[in-house]
Design a protein around this motif. Structure first.
Motif, mmCIF file in Angstrom:
data_model
loop_
_atom_site.group_PDB
_atom_site.id
_atom_site.type_symbol
_atom_site.label_atom_id
_atom_site.label_comp_id
_atom_site.label_asym_id
_atom_site.label_seq_id
_atom_site.Cartn_x
_atom_site.Cartn_y
_atom_site.Cartn_z
ATOM 1 N N HIS A 147 0.837 -1.190 0.000
ATOM 2 C CA HIS A 147 0.000 0.000 0.000
ATOM 3 C C HIS A 147 0.876 1.245 0.000
ATOM 4 O O HIS A 147 1.841 1.343 0.769
ATOM 5 C CB HIS A 147 -0.912 0.013 1.231
ATOM 6 C CG HIS A 147 -1.700 -1.237 1.415
ATOM 7 N ND1 HIS A 147 -2.848 -1.502 0.702
ATOM 8 C CD2 HIS A 147 -1.492 -2.313 2.218
ATOM 9 C CE1 HIS A 147 -3.323 -2.675 1.065
ATOM 10 N NE2 HIS A 147 -2.519 -3.185 1.975
ATOM 11 N N TYR A 148 0.521 2.175 -0.863
ATOM 12 C CA TYR A 148 1.220 3.455 -0.912
ATOM 13 C C TYR A 148 0.204 4.578 -0.795
ATOM 14 O O TYR A 148 -0.833 4.580 -1.478
ATOM 15 C CB TYR A 148 2.000 3.617 -2.210
ATOM 16 C CG TYR A 148 2.543 5.028 -2.387
ATOM 17 C CD1 TYR A 148 3.696 5.431 -1.717
ATOM 18 C CD2 TYR A 148 1.879 5.962 -3.178
ATOM 19 C CE1 TYR A 148 4.178 6.725 -1.837
ATOM 20 C CE2 TYR A 148 2.353 7.257 -3.318
ATOM 21 C CZ TYR A 148 3.503 7.635 -2.640
ATOM 22 O OH TYR A 148 3.969 8.920 -2.760
ATOM 23 N N ASN A 149 0.498 5.545 0.064
ATOM 24 C CA ASN A 149 -0.348 6.721 0.220
ATOM 25 C C ASN A 149 0.562 7.928 0.450
ATOM 26 O O ASN A 149 1.373 7.930 1.381
ATOM 27 C CB ASN A 149 -1.312 6.561 1.388
ATOM 28 C CG ASN A 149 -2.404 7.623 1.412
ATOM 29 O OD1 ASN A 149 -2.191 8.745 0.955
ATOM 30 N ND2 ASN A 149 -3.560 7.276 1.943
ATOM 31 N N ALA A 165 4.682 6.386 4.166
ATOM 32 C CA ALA A 165 3.944 6.343 2.904
ATOM 33 C C ALA A 165 3.815 4.938 2.337
ATOM 34 O O ALA A 165 2.791 4.587 1.756
ATOM 35 C CB ALA A 165 4.614 7.252 1.877
ATOM 36 N N LYS A 166 4.858 4.125 2.470
ATOM 37 C CA LYS A 166 4.866 2.795 1.846
ATOM 38 C C LYS A 166 4.873 1.719 2.929
ATOM 39 O O LYS A 166 5.692 1.767 3.850
ATOM 40 C CB LYS A 166 6.098 2.642 0.949
ATOM 41 C CG LYS A 166 6.098 3.571 -0.260
ATOM 42 C CD LYS A 166 7.295 3.307 -1.172
ATOM 43 C CE LYS A 166 8.598 3.722 -0.520
ATOM 44 N NZ LYS A 166 9.750 3.554 -1.457
ATOM 45 N N LYS A 167 3.959 0.758 2.787
ATOM 46 C CA LYS A 167 3.898 -0.298 3.790
ATOM 47 C C LYS A 167 3.553 -1.636 3.153
ATOM 48 O O LYS A 167 2.882 -1.715 2.121
ATOM 49 C CB LYS A 167 2.880 0.037 4.868
ATOM 50 C CG LYS A 167 1.434 0.147 4.383
ATOM 51 C CD LYS A 167 0.500 0.517 5.526
ATOM 52 C CE LYS A 167 -0.933 0.693 5.035
ATOM 53 N NZ LYS A 167 -1.852 1.067 6.136
ATOM 54 N N LEU A 168 4.034 -2.670 3.806
ATOM 55 C CA LEU A 168 3.674 -4.043 3.482
ATOM 56 C C LEU A 168 2.834 -4.597 4.622
ATOM 57 O O LEU A 168 3.127 -4.341 5.797
ATOM 58 C CB LEU A 168 4.917 -4.914 3.295
ATOM 59 C CG LEU A 168 5.774 -4.673 2.060
ATOM 60 C CD1 LEU A 168 7.008 -5.576 2.106
ATOM 61 C CD2 LEU A 168 4.981 -4.945 0.787
ATOM 62 N N GLU A 169 1.792 -5.331 4.283
ATOM 63 C CA GLU A 169 0.966 -5.993 5.281
ATOM 64 C C GLU A 169 0.803 -7.456 4.895
ATOM 65 O O GLU A 169 0.599 -7.771 3.716
ATOM 66 C CB GLU A 169 -0.417 -5.334 5.376
ATOM 67 C CG GLU A 169 -0.374 -3.911 5.893
ATOM 68 C CD GLU A 169 -1.728 -3.252 5.946
ATOM 69 O OE1 GLU A 169 -1.856 -2.231 6.631
ATOM 70 O OE2 GLU A 169 -2.664 -3.763 5.280
ATOM 71 N N CYS A 170 0.920 -8.328 5.859
ATOM 72 C CA CYS A 170 0.731 -9.754 5.577
ATOM 73 C C CYS A 170 0.293 -10.462 6.848
ATOM 74 O O CYS A 170 0.482 -9.956 7.965
ATOM 75 C CB CYS A 170 2.006 -10.391 5.019
ATOM 76 S SG CYS A 170 3.436 -10.271 6.110
ATOM 77 N N MET A 216 8.206 0.332 4.888
ATOM 78 C CA MET A 216 9.251 0.150 3.884
ATOM 79 C C MET A 216 10.199 1.352 3.836
ATOM 80 O O MET A 216 11.382 1.191 3.494
ATOM 81 C CB MET A 216 8.621 -0.075 2.511
ATOM 82 C CG MET A 216 7.776 -1.334 2.417
ATOM 83 S SD MET A 216 7.104 -1.592 0.767
ATOM 84 C CE MET A 216 8.611 -1.887 -0.173
ATOM 85 N N SER A 217 9.712 2.533 4.173
ATOM 86 C CA SER A 217 10.566 3.722 4.137
ATOM 87 C C SER A 217 11.600 3.687 5.264
ATOM 88 O O SER A 217 12.774 3.997 5.064
ATOM 89 C CB SER A 217 9.713 4.988 4.242
ATOM 90 O OG SER A 217 8.770 5.044 3.197
#
Length: 510
Positions: A425-427, A444-449, A469-470
């Motif tokens: 997801h990027y926002n 701004a940038k994230k990984l979800e699992c 991620m940043s």
């Protein structure tokens, strides 16, 4: 605890035409999360729907018998004539002069459109197409397009030509609801129950139920309650003179409150209510009382017409990180539709109003365009894709934040026990460039699992994670335990990196 009606992270929300931020909470299992585990609830709700729609043995037999009966017809069906009926019994007496009959001993009456009537004594008339069961009766209905009915009662009568009838002192199931009533009346387009009760709790003594002087059920459309009371155990929580519930396949309403605890709000009680005002206009109230802050409710009035929704909302709102905002008030407008005959759909969202938090008052404006692709299924996986562009204006500091968003979510239902998800997801909007920190992340940038494991019919374990991620840092590693108890569910959540606990108790989805 996320109580601003968030649906699955990012792109799954885009699979519906209008986002649900101003809609009443749907009565489904949904985790309080900022790690994307809502995707697993999406699978769980599919399983719940499958269980609710699963046929019983006698329903399967009824469909089988109706199909065999159709195969043995000597001539094609005439739509202008009543549906054929077959009678079985240990002792049958028929008078050809007036068409009357008497059947005794394990009588079974089968109608071709998948109706079944059973009793020890049945009288009727094949010419007037009437059936009467004066003593104990069992009625089963699996007619396409109608409610699934399984009822036991007394003094049943039915005209299979007009498709009208009645039954006294009956109880059983109408679709997924357990229903009782002093009197049931059947019509081609509706079922009317007098002095009745309704619940989804199948216990002999339900933990919760509704009672009403009159219940009118329009299959797969709506249910109208007149002089209704909401019961919890033996206590009346609330009463209304009239209440209308939308029962279409894509709309459900929460009926009973949720009770919970978390480190921030302490003990809380939440309850969502919907009240029709006039055609296409509804008033919604999200009632919330917390031990930490007291009354924290919000309200809205919405107008819906096809793909458009507009309205006004006010009150307190909380996001998944327990961050609050007060709207006093805010206007919103939403529109969404499919792009021609393609797999793409779009949504337009606008909100403008007065926001308040931590001594800051600002005229808040939000404008967004979203583009989404239909879910892509392959080899047991489902991929959700979406992107968009949004602008946020604030009068307090004359700021404007604008930019792109992007979401990609991969979902896999391995078997009845295992399911997993992974998303990017990027926002562009973060707490660093926003006046308010409500509804935005620090990055701004994230990984979800995460994954879900069902131990048995009453217990499910879930793990959800979020990675920045940043900053190359894990922000959340959360654990959940879902436990079904009687007619309710307990959801225990532990945020390991924050060392924070929460627990929520809710009734089974209504």
């Amino acid at each position: 605890m996320n109580r601003n009606m968030k649906i699955l992270t990012g792109v799954i929300a885009a699979t519906v035409i209008l986002p649900a931020t101003a809609l009443p909470v749907q009565a489904e299992y949904r985790a309080d999360s900022d790690t994307g585990v809502e995707a697993l609830d999406y699978i769980e709700n599919q399983r719940i729907a499958e269980r609710e729609n699963r046929l019983t043995d006698e329903q399967k037999q009824l469909l089988k018998d109706a199909a065999e009966m159709k195969q043995h017809l000597r001539q094609p069906l005439d739509p202008s004539k009543p549906v054929p009926v077959a009678f079985e019994g240990e002792d049958l007496t028929y008078d050809e002069r007036d068409g009357s009959f008497i059947a005794k001993g394990k009588v079974n009456i089968l109608q071709l459109d998948a109706h079944r009537f059973q009793g020890e004594l049945v009288t009727g008339n094949v010419k007037t197409q009437d059936v009467q069961i004066p003593d104990k009766a069992h009625v089963l209905q699996m007619t396409p397009g109608q409610s699934r009915i399984t009822l036991d009662g007394y003094k049943a009568s039915y005209n299979y030509g007009k498709k009208t009838g009645s039954m006294d002192d009956a109880k059983g199931k109408v679709d997924a609801q357990y229903v009782t009533g002093k009197r049931f009346e059947f019509y081609p387009d509706r079922i009317v129950v007098y002095n009745g009760t309704q619940t989804k709790c199948g216990a002999k003594r339900p933990d919760y139920h509704l009672s009403a002087d009159k219940i009118t059920i329009y299959p797969k459309q709506k249910t109208i309650f007149e002089h209704v009371k909401f019961w919890l155990r033996g206590m009346v929580l609330m009463s209304r003179s009239r209440w209308v519930v939308n029962t279409s396949p894509d709309a459900k309403q929460e009926v009973y409150p949720k009770v919970g605890y978390n480190n921030t709000d302490k003990v809380y009680v939440s309850w969502d209510q919907t009240m029709p005002v006039r055609q296409n206009v509804e008033a919604h109230a999200h009632l919330l009382i917390t031990g930490a802050d007291g009354w924290r409710s919000n309200y809205d009035m919405t107008w819906n017409n096809r793909h458009m929704q507009t309205g006004i909302t006010a009150g307190y709102f909380e996001d998944g990180d327990n961050k609050w905002i007060k709207k006093s008030p805010s206007l919103f407008w939403k529109y969404g539709d499919r792009i021609g005959r393609t797999h793409f759909s779009y949504s337009l969202n606008t909100e403008y109003g007065r926001w308040y938090n931590n001594g800051i008052h600002s005229n808040h404006g939000y404008y967004a365009l979203g583009i989404n692709y239909d879910p892509i299924s392959f080899h047991g996986y489902t991929l959700f894709l979406g992107t968009g562009y949004s602008i946020t204006d604030e009068s307090y500091n004359s700021s404007r934040v604008s930019g792109m968003t992007f979401d990609a979510l991969l979902l896999k239902n391995f078997d009845v026990r295992w399911a997993a998800y992974a998303g990017y997801h990027y926002n562009h909007q973060t707490t660093q460039n926003s006046l308010f920190n409500y509804g935005v992340d620090d990055f701004a940038k994230k990984l979800e699992c995460g994954f879900s494991y069902r131990i048995d019919d009453h217990n499910r374990l879930v793990m959800g994670t979020r990675y920045d991620m940043s900053g190359s840092e894990w922000k959340n590693v959360d654990y959940y335990w879902y436990h079904d108890v009687h007619c309710a569910e307990i959801i225990l959540r532990y945020k390991s990196l924050q060392n924070a606990w929460s627990v929520r108790w809710q009734f089974n989805p209504w």
